[in-house]
Design a protein around this motif. Structure first.
Motif, PDB file in Angstrom:
ATOM      1  N   LEU A  56      49.995 111.521  25.306  1.00 42.35           N
ATOM      2  CA  LEU A  56      48.850 111.171  24.702  1.00 42.35           C
ATOM      3  C   LEU A  56      48.354 110.959  23.398  1.00 42.35           C
ATOM      4  O   LEU A  56      48.505 110.003  23.032  1.00 42.35           O
ATOM      5  N   SER A  57      48.904 111.958  22.829  1.00 39.42           N
ATOM      6  CA  SER A  57      49.076 112.029  21.466  1.00 39.42           C
ATOM      7  C   SER A  57      50.256 110.890  21.345  1.00 39.42           C
ATOM      8  O   SER A  57      50.021 110.010  19.865  1.00 39.42           O
ATOM      9  N   ASN A  58      51.290 110.639  21.295  1.00 40.87           N
ATOM     10  CA  ASN A  58      52.460 109.815  21.030  1.00 40.87           C
ATOM     11  C   ASN A  58      51.994 108.504  21.589  1.00 40.87           C
ATOM     12  O   ASN A  58      52.424 107.202  21.058  1.00 40.87           O
ATOM     13  N   LEU A  59      50.996 108.145  22.870  1.00 43.87           N
ATOM     14  CA  LEU A  59      50.775 106.908  23.058  1.00 43.87           C
ATOM     15  C   LEU A  59      49.620 106.134  21.988  1.00 43.87           C
ATOM     16  O   LEU A  59      50.130 105.498  21.536  1.00 43.87           O
ATOM     17  N   LEU A  60      49.110 107.516  21.496  1.00 41.26           N
ATOM     18  CA  LEU A  60      47.518 107.603  20.464  1.00 41.26           C
ATOM     19  C   LEU A  60      48.320 106.981  19.214  1.00 41.26           C
ATOM     20  O   LEU A  60      48.341 106.025  17.768  1.00 41.26           O
ATOM     21  N   ILE A  61      49.520 107.649  18.695  1.00 45.20           N
ATOM     22  CA  ILE A  61      50.329 107.640  17.229  1.00 45.20           C
ATOM     23  C   ILE A  61      51.591 107.072  17.667  1.00 45.20           C
ATOM     24  O   ILE A  61      52.535 107.851  17.954  1.00 45.20           O
ATOM     25  N   VAL A 102      53.005 101.659  23.058  1.00 47.93           N
ATOM     26  CA  VAL A 102      52.366 101.740  21.603  1.00 47.93           C
ATOM     27  C   VAL A 102      50.723 101.850  22.196  1.00 47.93           C
ATOM     28  O   VAL A 102      49.937 101.241  23.085  1.00 47.93           O
ATOM     29  N   VAL A 103      49.703 102.859  21.158  1.00 42.30           N
ATOM     30  CA  VAL A 103      48.308 102.473  21.368  1.00 42.30           C
ATOM     31  C   VAL A 103      47.676 101.621  21.341  1.00 42.30           C
ATOM     32  O   VAL A 103      46.755 100.678  21.895  1.00 42.30           O
ATOM     33  N   GLU A 104      48.052  99.920  20.548  1.00 41.41           N
ATOM     34  CA  GLU A 104      47.542  98.837  20.645  1.00 41.41           C
ATOM     35  C   GLU A 104      47.723  98.111  22.289  1.00 41.41           C
ATOM     36  O   GLU A 104      46.743  97.191  22.354  1.00 41.41           O
ATOM     37  N   ASP A 105      48.872  98.397  23.590  1.00 40.06           N
ATOM     38  CA  ASP A 105      48.391  98.007  24.646  1.00 40.06           C
ATOM     39  C   ASP A 105      47.458  98.184  24.951  1.00 40.06           C
ATOM     40  O   ASP A 105      47.251  97.532  26.463  1.00 40.06           O
ATOM     41  N   PHE A 106      46.609  99.592  24.935  1.00 41.80           N
ATOM     42  CA  PHE A 106      46.016 100.100  25.617  1.00 41.80           C
ATOM     43  C   PHE A 106      44.309 100.502  25.302  1.00 41.80           C
ATOM     44  O   PHE A 106      43.775 100.748  25.530  1.00 41.80           O
ATOM     45  N   PHE A 107      44.453 100.189  23.875  1.00 42.98           N
ATOM     46  CA  PHE A 107      43.830 100.983  23.097  1.00 42.98           C
ATOM     47  C   PHE A 107      42.060 100.152  23.511  1.00 42.98           C
ATOM     48  O   PHE A 107      41.370 100.771  23.452  1.00 42.98           O
ATOM     49  N   GLY A 108      42.142  98.867  23.357  1.00 46.21           N
ATOM     50  CA  GLY A 108      40.891  98.035  24.233  1.00 46.21           C
ATOM     51  C   GLY A 108      40.539  98.302  25.115  1.00 46.21           C
ATOM     52  O   GLY A 108      39.383  98.256  25.303  1.00 46.21           O
ATOM     53  N   ASP A 109      40.949  98.667  26.084  1.00 46.98           N
ATOM     54  CA  ASP A 109      40.858  99.072  27.623  1.00 46.98           C
ATOM     55  C   ASP A 109      40.268 100.398  27.941  1.00 46.98           C
ATOM     56  O   ASP A 109      39.814 100.420  28.420  1.00 46.98           O
ATOM     57  N   ILE A 110      40.255 101.062  26.310  1.00 45.96           N
ATOM     58  CA  ILE A 110      39.363 102.400  26.520  1.00 45.96           C
ATOM     59  C   ILE A 110      37.787 101.985  27.036  1.00 45.96           C
ATOM     60  O   ILE A 110      37.403 101.382  26.381  1.00 45.96           O
ATOM     61  N   PRO A 111      36.843 102.286  27.599  1.00 42.48           N
ATOM     62  CA  PRO A 111      35.846 102.506  27.804  1.00 42.48           C
ATOM     63  C   PRO A 111      34.859 103.387  26.597  1.00 42.48           C
ATOM     64  O   PRO A 111      35.347 104.333  26.492  1.00 42.48           O
ATOM     65  N   GLU A 112      33.518 102.569  26.159  1.00 39.06           N
ATOM     66  CA  GLU A 112      32.923 103.780  24.654  1.00 39.06           C
ATOM     67  C   GLU A 112      32.499 104.328  25.599  1.00 39.06           C
ATOM     68  O   GLU A 112      32.196 105.130  26.244  1.00 39.06           O
ATOM     69  N   GLY A 113      32.721 105.463  24.464  1.00 40.25           N
ATOM     70  CA  GLY A 113      32.204 106.881  25.003  1.00 40.25           C
ATOM     71  C   GLY A 113      32.378 107.853  24.840  1.00 40.25           C
ATOM     72  O   GLY A 113      33.575 107.779  23.995  1.00 40.25           O
ATOM     73  N   PRO A 114      32.302 109.026  25.485  1.00 40.85           N
ATOM     74  CA  PRO A 114      33.559 109.481  25.015  1.00 40.85           C
ATOM     75  C   PRO A 114      34.857 109.689  25.316  1.00 40.85           C
ATOM     76  O   PRO A 114      35.911 110.992  24.011  1.00 40.85           O
ATOM     77  N   LEU A 115      35.011 108.919  25.581  1.00 34.28           N
ATOM     78  CA  LEU A 115      36.772 109.005  25.732  1.00 34.28           C
ATOM     79  C   LEU A 115      37.629 108.100  24.821  1.00 34.28           C
ATOM     80  O   LEU A 115      38.126 109.279  24.545  1.00 34.28           O
ATOM     81  N   GLN A 116      36.669 107.349  24.098  1.00 35.07           N
ATOM     82  CA  GLN A 116      37.291 106.419  23.623  1.00 35.07           C
ATOM     83  C   GLN A 116      36.668 107.820  21.977  1.00 35.07           C
ATOM     84  O   GLN A 116      37.957 107.394  21.045  1.00 35.07           O
ATOM     85  N   ALA A 117      36.035 108.138  21.587  1.00 35.77           N
ATOM     86  CA  ALA A 117      35.485 109.226  20.945  1.00 35.77           C
ATOM     87  C   ALA A 117      36.954 110.320  20.193  1.00 35.77           C
ATOM     88  O   ALA A 117      37.014 110.653  19.626  1.00 35.77           O
ATOM     89  N   ALA A 119      40.273 109.828  21.667  1.00 36.28           N
ATOM     90  CA  ALA A 119      40.639 108.961  21.555  1.00 36.28           C
ATOM     91  C   ALA A 119      41.301 108.558  19.705  1.00 36.28           C
ATOM     92  O   ALA A 119      41.818 109.175  18.704  1.00 36.28           O
ATOM     93  N   HIS A 120      39.773 108.481  19.528  1.00 35.02           N
ATOM     94  CA  HIS A 120      39.689 108.015  17.938  1.00 35.02           C
ATOM     95  C   HIS A 120      39.590 109.728  17.024  1.00 35.02           C
ATOM     96  O   HIS A 120      40.262 109.705  16.559  1.00 35.02           O
ATOM     97  N   TRP A 121      39.150 110.385  17.505  1.00 36.80           N
ATOM     98  CA  TRP A 121      39.306 112.428  17.142  1.00 36.80           C
ATOM     99  C   TRP A 121      40.910 112.808  16.902  1.00 36.80           C
ATOM    100  O   TRP A 121      40.844 112.462  16.358  1.00 36.80           O
ATOM    101  N   ILE A 122      41.556 112.396  18.492  1.00 33.55           N
ATOM    102  CA  ILE A 122      42.805 113.292  18.399  1.00 33.55           C
ATOM    103  C   ILE A 122      43.721 112.223  17.029  1.00 33.55           C
ATOM    104  O   ILE A 122      44.666 112.726  16.219  1.00 33.55           O
ATOM    105  N   ILE A 123      43.784 110.624  16.912  1.00 31.13           N
ATOM    106  CA  ILE A 123      43.721 109.726  15.451  1.00 31.13           C
ATOM    107  C   ILE A 123      43.816 110.232  14.426  1.00 31.13           C
ATOM    108  O   ILE A 123      44.153 110.836  13.573  1.00 31.13           O
ATOM    109  N   PHE A 124      42.592 110.859  13.907  1.00 29.22           N
ATOM    110  CA  PHE A 124      41.838 111.243  13.349  1.00 29.22           C
ATOM    111  C   PHE A 124      42.382 112.257  12.702  1.00 29.22           C
ATOM    112  O   PHE A 124      42.778 112.890  11.543  1.00 29.22           O
ATOM    113  N   CYS A 125      42.962 113.396  13.399  1.00 28.37           N
ATOM    114  CA  CYS A 125      43.094 114.425  13.358  1.00 28.37           C
ATOM    115  C   CYS A 125      44.532 114.320  13.311  1.00 28.37           C
ATOM    116  O   CYS A 125      45.540 115.512  12.116  1.00 28.37           O
TER     117      CYS A 125
END
Length: 181
Positions: A56-61, A102-117, A119-125
């Motif tokens: 998952l991290s390699n997909l997001l980053i 790459v993250v740009e291919d799917f990030f827009g499809d992540i629903p808002e809420g816990p899943l998107q939070a 994903a953002h947290w993992i990227i931030f970390c």
């Protein structure tokens, strides 16, 4: 008051070169054996969960990520999210459905809420090397933080060492001229 003289006990310690050498080898062998103890005595995190997190991290980053740092991030994430494996599975499922590399291919499809939070947290970390910007944040890494990687060639890790990373008492050598294309 007179005290009686104590009997003087004298023992000569005799140690041959061979026994000294065997003692030294025994101590060295014990040190080597005990220094490797934590690597096999401490229970490791679930390898499948670690592999799923790194996937998952390699997909997001889109960078090369250190698995040891990933294990530290995963440990904190598992403490904060009881349903972490399911959440990671959903995020990976969204990426697989979009055939994302790459993250740009799917990030827009992540629903808002816990899943998107998450994903953002993992990227931030990964970028900051810490769990949050608060004072009580858990620090995962400094040197491997992706934000630090962009300035790695010009910003040294702060220290007071004379010959350490920052060399405060020595003149810093300028970087070599960059090639012009």
């Amino acid at each position: 008051m007179q005290s009686k003289p104590m009997k003087e006990i004298s023992h000569k310690v005799m140690m041959s070169r061979r026994s000294l050498m065997l003692t030294g080898i025994t101590l060295l062998g014990s040190y080597v054996a005990l220094s490797s103890l934590p690597s096999w005595a401490v229970p490791q995190e679930d390898a499948t969960l670690q592999a799923q997190f790194m996937r998952l991290s390699n997909l997001l980053i889109n960078h090369r990520l250190n698995p040891a740092v990933g294990a530290r991030i995963l440990k904190v994430a598992a403490q904060e999210h009881a349903d972490l494996p399911a959440m990671m599975g959903q995020l990976i499922g969204i990426a697989e459905a979009k055939k994302a590399t790459v993250v740009e291919d799917f990030f827009g499809d992540i629903p808002e809420g816990p899943l998107q939070a998450l994903a953002h947290w993992i990227i931030f970390c990964w970028y900051t090397g810490s769990s949050s910007a608060k004072r009580d944040a858990k620090v995962f890494t400094y040197e491997e933080a992706l934000t630090y990687q962009t300035t790695l060639d010009v910003v040294a890790i702060p220290s007071y060492g004379i010959s350490g990373p920052n060399r405060w008492s020595q003149v810093t050598v300028a970087l070599a001229d960059m090639p012009r294309f």
